[in-house]
Design an enzyme around this catalytic site. Structure first.
Site, PDB file in Angstrom:
ATOM      1  N   TYR A 183       0.983   5.277   0.219  1.00  0.00           N
ATOM      2  CA  TYR A 183      -0.289   6.415   0.816  1.00  0.00           C
ATOM      3  C   TYR A 183       0.538   7.900   0.541  1.00  0.00           C
ATOM      4  CZ  TYR A 183       2.454   6.352   4.997  1.00  0.00           C
ATOM      5  OH  TYR A 183       3.799   6.702   5.468  1.00  0.00           O
ATOM      6  N   GLY A 184       2.200   7.949  -0.055  1.00  0.00           N
ATOM      7  CA  GLY A 184       2.608   9.045  -0.154  1.00  0.00           C
ATOM      8  C   GLY A 184       2.958   8.976  -1.909  1.00  0.00           C
ATOM      9  N   SER A 185       4.747   9.164  -2.258  1.00  0.00           N
ATOM     10  CA  SER A 185       5.120   9.209  -3.256  1.00  0.00           C
ATOM     11  C   SER A 185       5.055   7.845  -3.948  1.00  0.00           C
ATOM     12  CB  SER A 185       6.618   9.317  -2.833  1.00  0.00           C
ATOM     13  OG  SER A 185       7.459   8.640  -2.372  1.00  0.00           O
ATOM     14  N   GLU A 199      12.868   2.869   2.249  1.00  0.00           N
ATOM     15  CA  GLU A 199      11.843   3.597   3.408  1.00  0.00           C
ATOM     16  C   GLU A 199      13.290   4.018   4.374  1.00  0.00           C
ATOM     17  OE1 GLU A 199       9.302   5.229   2.231  1.00  0.00           O
ATOM     18  OE2 GLU A 199       9.034   4.626   0.279  1.00  0.00           O
ATOM     19  N   PHE A 240       0.917  -1.482  -0.473  1.00  0.00           N
ATOM     20  CA  PHE A 240       0.066  -0.012  -0.468  1.00  0.00           C
ATOM     21  C   PHE A 240       1.142   1.260   0.121  1.00  0.00           C
ATOM     22  CE2 PHE A 240      -2.267   3.088   2.637  1.00  0.00           C
ATOM     23  CZ  PHE A 240      -3.471   3.458   1.625  1.00  0.00           C
TER      24      PHE A 240
END
Length: 260
Positions: free
Chosen positions: A18-20, A111, A16
């Site tokens: 949700y940002g870049s 990340e 999932f």
């Protein structure tokens, strides 16, 4: 059905974003599905200046990127943006089974700056092509997805901030990957493309504030001839279609992310 009540084949790996990750997909995916998760709030409360894939600031002025905060924890905080949608919209990617280990290693590098691995149920948006979903999926059982979250106990988490001060910081921060404001505007544009209901007021408010700051700074500079103004670059970004092609290799994906 998976043991935790979510749908998915035993050998499937879903991620999932949700940002870049919404507009910079991981390598080796073969399905991309818009949708949402619940139980979280998205906020620009994470520092980002050392990650090799997304420098958005410097040690002196570290950029800001989004993270997810547990809604139950967020409700205990004093946030100037005191409302948040029940759904956090984003995108789920299915990684090719024979490439899962490789992609996990790539994501751990991308990340690693303050983010840790979690799993959350993902709800595909209505109207998604059924052929993209796991074979045993139904609307009562979401898809189990891995998600990287910068939790409040990590050193890069900055917590609630005054929206105007945060907008000023985002406007000023620039790193090897470009201005921090481009990340903000890129997220706003990517969310708007997912669904008529996928907007995020926190993101939109910050985007509007940064646009106002950009206009203020341009007025100070006067009518000078420049190749592209800040607002022109932002407008150009919204006009250009996002490239959601599947990267054939990690090297190719990294080169894609470095491109302006």
């Amino acid at each position: 059905m998976a043991a935790n009540g979510t749908a998915g084949e035993a050998d499937e790996f879903w991620l999932f974003g949700y940002g870049s990750l919404i507009w910079k997909p991981p390598p080796h995916f073969d399905r991309r599905i818009p949708g949402w998760v619940t139980g979280y709030v998205r906020r620009f409360w994470q520092v980002r200046e050392r990650n090799i894939q997304d420098h958005r600031g410097t040690p002196e002025a570290p950029g800001r990127v989004v993270t997810l905060i547990s809604r139950s924890f967020w409700e205990q905080l004093t946030d100037h943006h005191n409302s948040a949608p029940d759904k956090v919209w984003g995108v789920a990617y299915r990684i090719k089974p024979d490439r899962v280990a490789e992609v996990k290693e790539y994501l751990d590098i991308r990340e690693i700056n303050g983010y840790t691995i979690h799993y959350t149920p993902f709800h595909p948006a209505p109207g998604v092509d059924p052929s993209l979903l796991p074979r045993n999926h139904n609307r009562d059982h979401p898809i189990r997805t891995l998600v990287y979250i910068g939790t409040p106990d990590n050193d890069q988490f900055v917590g609630p901030q005054d929206p105007q001060e945060l907008a000023e910081h985002i406007y000023r921060s620039t790193g090897p990957s470009g201005p921090n404001r481009d990340y903000l505007w890129g997220l706003e544009a990517a969310l708007d493309e997912l669904s008529p209901e996928s907007g995020d007021k926190h993101v939109t408010d910050l985007s509007d504030r940064v646009r106002a700051i950009a206009a203020r700074e341009e007025r100070k500079q006067g009518p000078k001839h420049q190749p592209l103004s800040v607002l022109q670059r932002e407008h150009q970004h919204h006009e250009q279609p996002h490239d959601f092609r599947r990267a054939s290799s990690i090297d190719e994906q990294e080169e894609t992310e470095k491109a302006p």
